[in-house]
Design a protein around this motif. Sequence first.
Motif, short mmCIF file in Angstrom:
data_model
loop_
_atom_site.label_atom_id
_atom_site.label_comp_id
_atom_site.label_asym_id
_atom_site.label_seq_id
_atom_site.Cartn_x
_atom_site.Cartn_y
_atom_site.Cartn_z
N TRP A 120 0.82 -1.20 0.00
CA TRP A 120 0.00 0.00 0.00
C TRP A 120 0.85 1.26 0.00
O TRP A 120 0.34 2.37 -0.05
CB TRP A 120 -0.97 0.02 1.16
CG TRP A 120 -0.42 -0.23 2.53
CD1 TRP A 120 -0.15 -1.44 3.08
CD2 TRP A 120 -0.12 0.73 3.53
NE1 TRP A 120 0.32 -1.29 4.36
CE2 TRP A 120 0.34 0.04 4.67
CE3 TRP A 120 -0.19 2.12 3.59
CZ2 TRP A 120 0.73 0.66 5.85
CZ3 TRP A 120 0.19 2.76 4.76
CH2 TRP A 120 0.65 2.04 5.87
N LEU A 121 2.17 1.09 0.03
CA LEU A 121 3.09 2.20 -0.19
C LEU A 121 3.80 2.06 -1.52
O LEU A 121 4.25 3.04 -2.11
CB LEU A 121 4.13 2.29 0.93
CG LEU A 121 3.63 2.72 2.31
CD1 LEU A 121 4.78 2.69 3.31
CD2 LEU A 121 3.03 4.11 2.25
N VAL A 122 3.92 0.81 -1.96
CA VAL A 122 4.58 0.50 -3.23
C VAL A 122 3.74 -0.54 -3.96
O VAL A 122 2.90 -1.20 -3.37
CB VAL A 122 6.00 -0.06 -3.01
CG1 VAL A 122 6.93 1.03 -2.49
CG2 VAL A 122 5.99 -1.23 -2.05
N SER A 123 3.99 -0.68 -5.25
CA SER A 123 3.20 -1.62 -6.03
C SER A 123 3.48 -3.06 -5.66
O SER A 123 2.60 -3.92 -5.75
CB SER A 123 3.45 -1.40 -7.53
OG SER A 123 4.84 -1.52 -7.82
N GLN A 124 4.72 -3.35 -5.20
CA GLN A 124 5.07 -4.72 -4.86
C GLN A 124 6.12 -4.75 -3.75
O GLN A 124 7.04 -3.93 -3.74
CB GLN A 124 5.63 -5.45 -6.10
CG GLN A 124 5.48 -6.96 -6.06
CD GLN A 124 4.04 -7.41 -6.27
OE1 GLN A 124 3.21 -6.65 -6.75
NE2 GLN A 124 3.74 -8.64 -5.90
N MET A 125 5.97 -5.68 -2.81
CA MET A 125 6.94 -5.89 -1.74
C MET A 125 7.40 -7.34 -1.76
O MET A 125 6.71 -8.22 -2.29
CB MET A 125 6.33 -5.62 -0.36
CG MET A 125 5.77 -4.25 -0.14
SD MET A 125 5.15 -4.12 1.57
CE MET A 125 3.94 -5.47 1.59
N TYR A 126 8.59 -7.58 -1.17
CA TYR A 126 9.16 -8.92 -1.17
C TYR A 126 9.63 -9.28 0.24
O TYR A 126 10.20 -8.45 0.95
CB TYR A 126 10.34 -8.98 -2.15
CG TYR A 126 9.93 -8.60 -3.55
CD1 TYR A 126 9.51 -9.57 -4.45
CD2 TYR A 126 9.92 -7.27 -3.94
CE1 TYR A 126 9.10 -9.22 -5.73
CE2 TYR A 126 9.51 -6.90 -5.22
CZ TYR A 126 9.11 -7.89 -6.10
OH TYR A 126 8.69 -7.52 -7.36
N GLN A 127 9.38 -10.54 0.62
CA GLN A 127 9.74 -10.99 1.97
C GLN A 127 11.12 -11.63 1.96
O GLN A 127 11.37 -12.60 1.24
CB GLN A 127 8.72 -11.99 2.50
CG GLN A 127 8.89 -12.31 3.98
CD GLN A 127 7.83 -13.26 4.47
OE1 GLN A 127 7.49 -14.23 3.79
NE2 GLN A 127 7.30 -13.02 5.65
N TYR A 128 12.00 -11.06 2.75
CA TYR A 128 13.39 -11.56 2.83
C TYR A 128 13.81 -11.58 4.29
O TYR A 128 13.73 -10.58 4.98
CB TYR A 128 14.31 -10.65 2.01
CG TYR A 128 15.78 -11.01 2.08
CD1 TYR A 128 16.24 -12.22 1.58
CD2 TYR A 128 16.71 -10.13 2.63
CE1 TYR A 128 17.59 -12.55 1.63
CE2 TYR A 128 18.06 -10.44 2.67
CZ TYR A 128 18.49 -11.65 2.18
OH TYR A 128 19.84 -11.98 2.22
N GLN A 129 14.23 -12.75 4.76
CA GLN A 129 14.68 -12.94 6.14
C GLN A 129 13.64 -12.42 7.14
O GLN A 129 13.96 -11.77 8.13
CB GLN A 129 16.04 -12.26 6.35
CG GLN A 129 17.13 -12.90 5.52
CD GLN A 129 18.50 -12.29 5.75
OE1 GLN A 129 18.63 -11.18 6.29
NE2 GLN A 129 19.56 -13.01 5.35
#
Length: 244
Positions: free
Chosen positions: A33-42
């Motif tokens: 909801w702040l960026v078009s896509q997020m990624y889960q890392y660690q």
Amino acid sequence: MSSSSSVPDYLREENLTQETRELISSLPSEKGWLVSQMYQYQGRWHTQALLQGILTCQKHFEAKDSDIILVTNPKSDCDSRNPKDMFVSLWHFGKKLAPEETADYPIEKAVEAFCQGKFIGGPFWDHVLEYWYASLKNPEKVLFVSYEELKKQTGDTVKRIAEFLGCGVIGEEKVRDIVKLCSFESLSSLEVNKEGKLPSGMETKDFFRKGEVGGWRDTLTESLAEIDFFKLASFLVFGFLCGL
């Protein structure tokens, strides 16, 4: 709302190395909801640009005993903060940065995502708990300060910070000077913070809103305020009431 061209560098998805691109292709992802896509890392959610910085830091940064590192969840000020206040601060801040494709993201969905830990730097509770426990285990290395504590007992907290940093005991007059100089009113009234801009084009005044405790009531409805926020605050009840 801001257009995508005004999004700051840490939210951009450009100039990635091949290593970062390969990593991203293997990670769980969610629409943000702040960026078009997020990624889960660690265990954390990041933008592509943040992942680039994380990988570089993990490869090359070597901490020294003399280093002083200020750690905070994004847009939660300089410390730990009530999760409702932190969400509302992040919500208003994010609305000024959001690219066009997420500019109309409903606050109801944003609350749900926040409570699930799916926002930049989230989950909130994991981030804060790690430093809370670290401060208990190594109090000479990690100082844990809550925003509410800083607002309520500003002078005493300044003394604690000074002592932690090795500045020794400071007098009451010096404490008053520091409190006045670092107050929300003082910092927000500085010309550089009223008229300045970051290299990304973002206006520095966007970092200042109210700086209040309990300000979430102006934004969250009663029903939204009840949605699982108690889960985020449970560690505060557990930790502070049990005297850990």
